[in-house]
Scaffold this motif. Sequence first.
Motif, mmCIF file in Angstrom:
data_model
loop_
_atom_site.group_PDB
_atom_site.id
_atom_site.type_symbol
_atom_site.label_atom_id
_atom_site.label_comp_id
_atom_site.label_asym_id
_atom_site.label_seq_id
_atom_site.Cartn_x
_atom_site.Cartn_y
_atom_site.Cartn_z
ATOM 1 N N ALA A 74 -11.765 -3.353 6.331
ATOM 2 C CA ALA A 74 -11.155 -2.516 6.951
ATOM 3 C C ALA A 74 -9.289 -3.350 6.092
ATOM 4 O O ALA A 74 -8.566 -2.298 5.751
ATOM 5 C CB ALA A 74 -10.506 -2.012 8.327
ATOM 6 N N ALA A 75 -8.967 -3.957 6.498
ATOM 7 C CA ALA A 75 -7.537 -5.233 5.936
ATOM 8 C C ALA A 75 -7.568 -4.794 4.334
ATOM 9 O O ALA A 75 -6.997 -5.050 3.867
ATOM 10 C CB ALA A 75 -8.108 -6.465 6.469
ATOM 11 N N ASN A 76 -8.667 -4.695 3.712
ATOM 12 C CA ASN A 76 -8.758 -4.436 2.186
ATOM 13 C C ASN A 76 -8.033 -3.673 1.238
ATOM 14 O O ASN A 76 -7.740 -3.064 0.607
ATOM 15 C CB ASN A 76 -10.187 -4.637 1.917
ATOM 16 N N LYS A 77 -8.297 -2.433 2.916
ATOM 17 C CA LYS A 77 -7.429 -0.789 2.497
ATOM 18 C C LYS A 77 -5.901 -1.160 2.802
ATOM 19 O O LYS A 77 -5.224 -0.009 2.348
ATOM 20 C CB LYS A 77 -7.991 -0.263 3.149
ATOM 21 N N GLY A 78 -5.307 -2.183 3.377
ATOM 22 C CA GLY A 78 -4.068 -1.700 4.381
ATOM 23 C C GLY A 78 -3.187 -2.909 2.724
ATOM 24 O O GLY A 78 -3.051 -2.413 1.426
ATOM 25 N N LEU A 79 -1.913 -2.910 3.291
ATOM 26 C CA LEU A 79 -0.686 -3.830 2.567
ATOM 27 C C LEU A 79 -1.443 -5.252 1.751
ATOM 28 O O LEU A 79 -1.864 -5.808 2.206
ATOM 29 C CB LEU A 79 0.034 -4.233 2.934
ATOM 30 N N ARG A 80 -0.676 -5.519 0.525
ATOM 31 C CA ARG A 80 -2.005 -6.588 -0.267
ATOM 32 C C ARG A 80 -0.634 -6.936 -1.287
ATOM 33 O O ARG A 80 -0.294 -6.428 -2.029
ATOM 34 C CB ARG A 80 -2.844 -6.155 -1.634
ATOM 35 N N VAL A 81 -0.132 -8.704 -1.092
ATOM 36 C CA VAL A 81 0.780 -9.204 -2.311
ATOM 37 C C VAL A 81 0.013 -10.495 -2.844
ATOM 38 O O VAL A 81 -1.022 -11.373 -2.129
ATOM 39 C CB VAL A 81 1.186 -9.833 -0.468
ATOM 40 N N ALA A 82 -0.369 -10.383 -3.636
ATOM 41 C CA ALA A 82 -0.884 -11.974 -4.620
ATOM 42 C C ALA A 82 0.310 -12.707 -4.788
ATOM 43 O O ALA A 82 1.529 -12.235 -4.918
ATOM 44 C CB ALA A 82 -1.494 -10.752 -5.969
ATOM 45 N N ARG A 83 -0.890 -14.523 -4.318
ATOM 46 C CA ARG A 83 0.307 -14.944 -5.432
ATOM 47 C C ARG A 83 -0.861 -16.164 -5.733
ATOM 48 O O ARG A 83 -1.938 -15.495 -5.643
ATOM 49 C CB ARG A 83 0.237 -15.872 -3.469
ATOM 50 N N PRO A 84 -0.636 -17.023 -6.840
ATOM 51 C CA PRO A 84 -1.092 -17.607 -7.465
ATOM 52 C C PRO A 84 -1.954 -18.912 -6.919
ATOM 53 O O PRO A 84 -2.893 -18.564 -7.383
ATOM 54 C CB PRO A 84 -0.015 -18.772 -7.863
ATOM 55 N N GLY A 85 -2.061 -18.773 -5.584
ATOM 56 C CA GLY A 85 -2.953 -19.881 -5.103
ATOM 57 C C GLY A 85 -4.440 -18.637 -3.519
ATOM 58 O O GLY A 85 -4.973 -18.915 -3.335
ATOM 59 N N PHE A 86 -3.566 -17.732 -3.645
ATOM 60 C CA PHE A 86 -4.089 -16.451 -2.553
ATOM 61 C C PHE A 86 -3.682 -14.913 -2.667
ATOM 62 O O PHE A 86 -2.264 -14.849 -3.808
ATOM 63 C CB PHE A 86 -4.312 -17.134 -1.441
ATOM 64 N N VAL A 87 -4.585 -14.329 -2.506
ATOM 65 C CA VAL A 87 -4.803 -12.981 -1.776
ATOM 66 C C VAL A 87 -3.655 -12.301 -0.356
ATOM 67 O O VAL A 87 -4.895 -12.943 0.161
ATOM 68 C CB VAL A 87 -4.798 -11.449 -2.841
ATOM 69 N N LEU A 88 -2.720 -12.133 -0.470
ATOM 70 C CA LEU A 88 -2.432 -11.822 1.403
ATOM 71 C C LEU A 88 -3.062 -10.248 1.067
ATOM 72 O O LEU A 88 -2.795 -9.831 1.155
ATOM 73 C CB LEU A 88 -1.187 -12.456 1.901
ATOM 74 N N LEU A 89 -4.203 -9.932 2.602
ATOM 75 C CA LEU A 89 -4.353 -8.455 3.247
ATOM 76 C C LEU A 89 -3.294 -8.196 4.366
ATOM 77 O O LEU A 89 -3.835 -9.327 5.006
ATOM 78 C CB LEU A 89 -5.340 -7.969 3.358
ATOM 79 N N ILE A 103 -7.250 -14.389 1.001
ATOM 80 C CA ILE A 103 -8.735 -14.440 0.263
ATOM 81 C C ILE A 103 -7.873 -15.567 -0.963
ATOM 82 O O ILE A 103 -7.301 -15.461 -1.972
ATOM 83 C CB ILE A 103 -8.661 -13.176 -0.359
ATOM 84 N N GLY A 104 -9.001 -16.642 -1.269
ATOM 85 C CA GLY A 104 -8.366 -17.558 -1.911
ATOM 86 C C GLY A 104 -9.142 -17.754 -3.777
ATOM 87 O O GLY A 104 -9.338 -16.485 -3.940
ATOM 88 N N ARG A 105 -8.021 -17.711 -4.533
ATOM 89 C CA ARG A 105 -8.273 -17.410 -5.414
ATOM 90 C C ARG A 105 -8.305 -19.210 -5.905
ATOM 91 O O ARG A 105 -8.183 -20.365 -5.558
ATOM 92 C CB ARG A 105 -6.358 -17.118 -6.399
ATOM 93 N N GLU A 106 -8.535 -19.147 -7.794
ATOM 94 C CA GLU A 106 -8.935 -20.449 -8.049
ATOM 95 C C GLU A 106 -8.580 -21.342 -8.341
ATOM 96 O O GLU A 106 -8.491 -22.941 -7.538
ATOM 97 C CB GLU A 106 -8.838 -19.932 -9.408
#
Length: 128
Positions: A16-31, A84-87
């Motif tokens: 459900a959170a994946n359908k919400g607002l998404r903000v990407a940053r170099p270290g992570f993605v915030l939903l 969500i952790g990014r590389e």
Amino acid sequence: MSPQLTTLTRRADFLAANKGLRVARPGFVLLVRPNDGHGSRFGITVTKRIGNAVVRNRMKRRFRALLRDALPREGLADHDHVLIGREGGVERDFAKLREELSAALARATAGKGDPPRKPGGGRRRPRR
């Protein structure tokens, strides 16, 4: 006293959170997504692409510390927050991650998310 933070455990809440607002940053993605009055909740996802179990668990510990510090002050009330952790996230400086999380939460509060991802996940298999 600050409101109690609870952890997301059900897969349906993450989807459900994946359908919400998404903000990407170099270290992570915030939903971020409203949760119908269940309070401020958070979840963390780190895939196997990031590294072995030791690396993934270290990243989750760092994210947990960040969220427990920032969400009571800067998080949205009655919303689910998923990181969500990014590389590059595990090697990033902790203070830099804290700044990025504050900026991402500010964007989410303002309702300014990044454009939605393309269907199919972005990775394509070569045709034969």
